[in-house]
Design a protein around this motif. Structure first.
Motif, PDB file in Angstrom:
ATOM      1  N   ARG A  19     -11.520   4.088   2.100  1.00  0.00           N
ATOM      2  CA  ARG A  19     -11.972   3.296   3.252  1.00  0.00           C
ATOM      3  C   ARG A  19     -12.069   1.824   2.899  1.00  0.00           C
ATOM      4  NH1 ARG A  19     -18.163   3.062   4.219  1.00  0.00           N
ATOM      5  NH2 ARG A  19     -17.754   1.877   2.309  1.00  0.00           N
ATOM      6  N   ALA A  38      -8.796  -3.279   9.995  1.00  0.00           N
ATOM      7  CA  ALA A  38      -9.749  -2.162  10.058  1.00  0.00           C
ATOM      8  C   ALA A  38     -10.727  -2.322  11.219  1.00  0.00           C
ATOM      9  CB  ALA A  38     -10.514  -2.067   8.740  1.00  0.00           C
ATOM     10  N   ILE A  53       1.281  -2.719   8.702  1.00  0.00           N
ATOM     11  CA  ILE A  53      -0.067  -2.817   9.252  1.00  0.00           C
ATOM     12  C   ILE A  53      -0.026  -3.785  10.434  1.00  0.00           C
ATOM     13  CG2 ILE A  53      -2.487  -3.252   8.709  1.00  0.00           C
ATOM     14  CD1 ILE A  53      -1.202  -1.034   7.028  1.00  0.00           C
ATOM     15  N   VAL A  59      -5.213   6.671   0.258  1.00  0.00           N
ATOM     16  CA  VAL A  59      -4.799   5.268   0.415  1.00  0.00           C
ATOM     17  C   VAL A  59      -4.881   4.618  -0.957  1.00  0.00           C
ATOM     18  CG1 VAL A  59      -5.253   3.082   1.549  1.00  0.00           C
ATOM     19  CG2 VAL A  59      -5.666   5.206   2.774  1.00  0.00           C
ATOM     20  N   MET A  72      -8.705   0.243   2.992  1.00  0.00           N
ATOM     21  CA  MET A  72      -8.233  -0.009   4.355  1.00  0.00           C
ATOM     22  C   MET A  72      -8.894  -1.257   4.940  1.00  0.00           C
ATOM     23  SD  MET A  72      -8.129   3.892   5.826  1.00  0.00           S
ATOM     24  CE  MET A  72      -7.580   3.406   7.442  1.00  0.00           C
ATOM     25  N   VAL A  82      -7.056   1.806  10.514  1.00  0.00           N
ATOM     26  CA  VAL A  82      -6.135   0.718  10.846  1.00  0.00           C
ATOM     27  C   VAL A  82      -5.020   1.278  11.716  1.00  0.00           C
ATOM     28  CG1 VAL A  82      -6.644  -0.587   8.741  1.00  0.00           C
ATOM     29  CG2 VAL A  82      -4.789   1.087   8.733  1.00  0.00           C
ATOM     30  N   TRP A  98      -4.407   5.183  11.902  1.00  0.00           N
ATOM     31  CA  TRP A  98      -4.513   5.965  10.658  1.00  0.00           C
ATOM     32  C   TRP A  98      -5.974   6.387  10.499  1.00  0.00           C
ATOM     33  CZ3 TRP A  98      -0.086   7.093   8.031  1.00  0.00           C
ATOM     34  CH2 TRP A  98      -0.221   7.791   6.835  1.00  0.00           C
ATOM     35  N   MET A 152       0.263   5.174   1.511  1.00  0.00           N
ATOM     36  CA  MET A 152      -0.641   5.954   2.359  1.00  0.00           C
ATOM     37  C   MET A 152      -0.068   7.362   2.522  1.00  0.00           C
ATOM     38  SD  MET A 152      -1.328   2.868   5.088  1.00  0.00           S
ATOM     39  CE  MET A 152      -2.805   3.550   5.829  1.00  0.00           C
ATOM     40  N   TRP A 201       0.827  -1.198   0.000  1.00  0.00           N
ATOM     41  CA  TRP A 201       0.000   0.000   0.000  1.00  0.00           C
ATOM     42  C   TRP A 201       0.861   1.248   0.000  1.00  0.00           C
ATOM     43  CZ3 TRP A 201      -4.953  -1.480  -0.526  1.00  0.00           C
ATOM     44  CH2 TRP A 201      -5.272  -2.764  -0.127  1.00  0.00           C
TER      45      TRP A 201
END
Length: 502
Positions: free
Chosen positions: A376, A410, A406, A482, A379, A438, A367, A336, A334
């Motif tokens: 969203r 979520a 991570i 994201v 995530m 997250v 986050w 971010m 990812w």
């Protein structure tokens, strides 16, 4: 004593008035003037010598007459922050919008903050140029161009002057509340209207704009199809409602759509059998026969009667799950974004850079604050142990600063219920929360900062000749906070920290 007779003066061809001398006064044919003393007769001007009053004309300085000023990125951002703090410089709804003197003083103050100092005219000229540039970018994207086609300069301008977007309005801004065809006035009628308003002088350009506005409104009305009866009423109400719907913010539009559909369903009148005969028959889904005839769930079919609808829903949900598994398998990394520089919203600083994450206990933080549905959903697809790039955005030099991991999947974002928080959402309910977040943990800094400009160069090269970054979402997709990355994209970007800058 007899009065001495004077010789008769020769008569002129054109005499505006005849003057007759009498004792102690002057008599004019057409009016009376009191006698003047010898001391004041020279000071007081006569009727013919009275000067005419001239109207004050506003002096406008052409942009070509303003000396050039070398604007830097830092100076332009400083001017943008100053303009954002003084809405009367760009918002026509402010009461001081027409106060030219006060606005000139503000431009002078903004010029003094520059290094080297600039004049008020130079600051205003730069602001107008940037406003025009933002309008052209929006117009180009509205005509079909994607945000990924922006140049680096356009990206910097949009990030710096993004607050001007809602104040740039194109087209007819006057709502068409009356649906009758407007009547075009002639030039003579316009002159009569001006004379009836007390002789107020209206510039010719204003009259031309008014005529263009009326003509465009007339053409729009003529292009609408001829409606009658109930359809005409619905069309008129929809046109009237359009102006009100434009004021609804984007983050509340989804709820507005649901509420409108529910309200329409409430007042909807059930169809009569005659209307149902007129309606064309619905097409049957292909998967219905397949679900009934398929022998995959023989036990379930024996225990309960076949329900094609339920089977179809179960099949659709399984396809969604399989597609999400493919997405997570392919996109396991990812990117971010967060803002490393101070920016205040409602008196609260929203700054959060990688150094702030590193300073937290256990170098771990939540986050929060994501208020975009697609971001969203991304995530919610994140898994524990996946890596993400920490990207610095909305700053002097955006780019990738470090790597984080991570550590918690979520869960509910608590800031959506906090009224004192910047990201408060009044439409979100605790029993049905809308936003998620997250937990991330700092891993390490990049060996060298990877700026956006360098990544853009690699993207253009790979798009022309082929490469890992040819379809990178940072340049080809929407501007989300994201974003997904493939393993190939993540590994290539990670390898750039050991190479020299391009």
């Amino acid at each position: 004593m007899s009065r001495r007779a004077r010789p008769e003066a020769p008569k002129l061809k054109e005499e505006p008035s005849q003057e007759i001398e009498t004792e102690g006064e002057w008599e004019v044919a057409g009016g009376y003037i009191p006698p003047l003393s010898p001391s004041t007769s020279e000071d007081v001007p006569t009727i013919q010598e009275e000067p005419q009053r001239q109207q004050k004309k506003r002096i406008r300085v052409s942009k070509k007459e303003i000396p050039d000023y070398k604007w830097t990125d830092e100076g332009s951002k400083k001017l943008a922050e100053f303009v954002k703090q003084h809405p009367q410089l760009f918002d026509k709804k402010q009461k001081d919008w027409l106060n030219v003197t006060a606005k000139t003083q503000l431009w002078a103050i903004a010029g003094e903050e520059q290094d080297p100092p600039a004049t008020d005219a130079q600051c205003k000229k730069h602001y107008e140029n940037m406003r025009t540039r933002v309008g052209k970018i929006l117009k180009r994207e509205k005509s079909g161009s994607r945000p990924a086609d922006r140049s680096m300069r356009d990206e910097e301008i949009m990030d710096t002057w993004t607050f001007l977007i809602q104040h740039i309005v194109r087209g007819n801004t006057h709502p068409n509340e009356e649906f009758s065809l407007p009547r075009l006035t002639t030039a003579s009628e316009e002159d009569d209207d001006l004379s009836s308003t007390g002789g107020e002088v209206v510039p010719v350009c204003w009259r031309r704009r008014r005529r263009r506005r009326i003509i465009s409104k007339t053409e729009a009305v003529r292009q609408t199809p001829a409606l009658s009866g109930h359809r005409r009423i619905v069309h008129d109400f929809a046109c009237l409602l359009e102006g009100h719907m434009l004021t609804i913010p984007e983050n509340s539009w989804h709820n507005f759509q649901i509420e409108c559909l529910n309200l329409v369903q409430k007042f909807k009148q059930p169809q009569t059998p005659e209307q149902q005969k007129v309606m064309p028959p619905k097409k049957k889904a292909r998967g219905r026969k397949r679900t009934v005839n398929s022998g995959g769930d023989a036990e379930n079919l024996e225990d309960s009667p076949p329900k094609p609808t339920v089977g179809r829903k179960r099949k659709a949900s399984s396809s969604v799950e399989s597609s999400s598994e493919k997405i997570t398998e392919q996109h396991c990394h990812w990117l971010m974004k967060s803002e490393p520089e101070s920016r205040f919203e409602n008196g609260i600083d929203v700054k959060f850079g990688i150094e702030d994450l590193k300073a937290l206990p256990d170098q771990t933080g939540c986050w929060d604050g994501v208020r975009n549905y697609q971001a969203r959903n991304f995530m919610r697809q994140m898994k524990v142990g996946q890596l993400a790039f920490f990207y610095h955005s909305n700053c002097k030099e955006p780019g990738i600063a470090g790597i984080m991991k991570i550590v918690k999947e979520a869960y509910v974002d608590h800031t959506q219920f906090d009224k004192t928080d910047v990201h408060f959402d009044a439409s979100s309910k605790p029993d049905n929360p809308r936003w998620s977040m997250v937990d991330v943990q700092y891993q390490r800094m990049m060996k060298r900062f990877l700026p956006l400009a360098e990544l853009k160069k690699y993207h253009l090269q790979h798009r022309a000749k082929g490469g890992p970054l040819k379809d990178m979402t940072l340049f080809t997709g929407a501007r989300l906070s994201v974003q997904r990355l493939t393993a190939e994209e993540f590994d290539f970007v990670l390898s750039l920290e050991d190479q020299e800058p391009l």
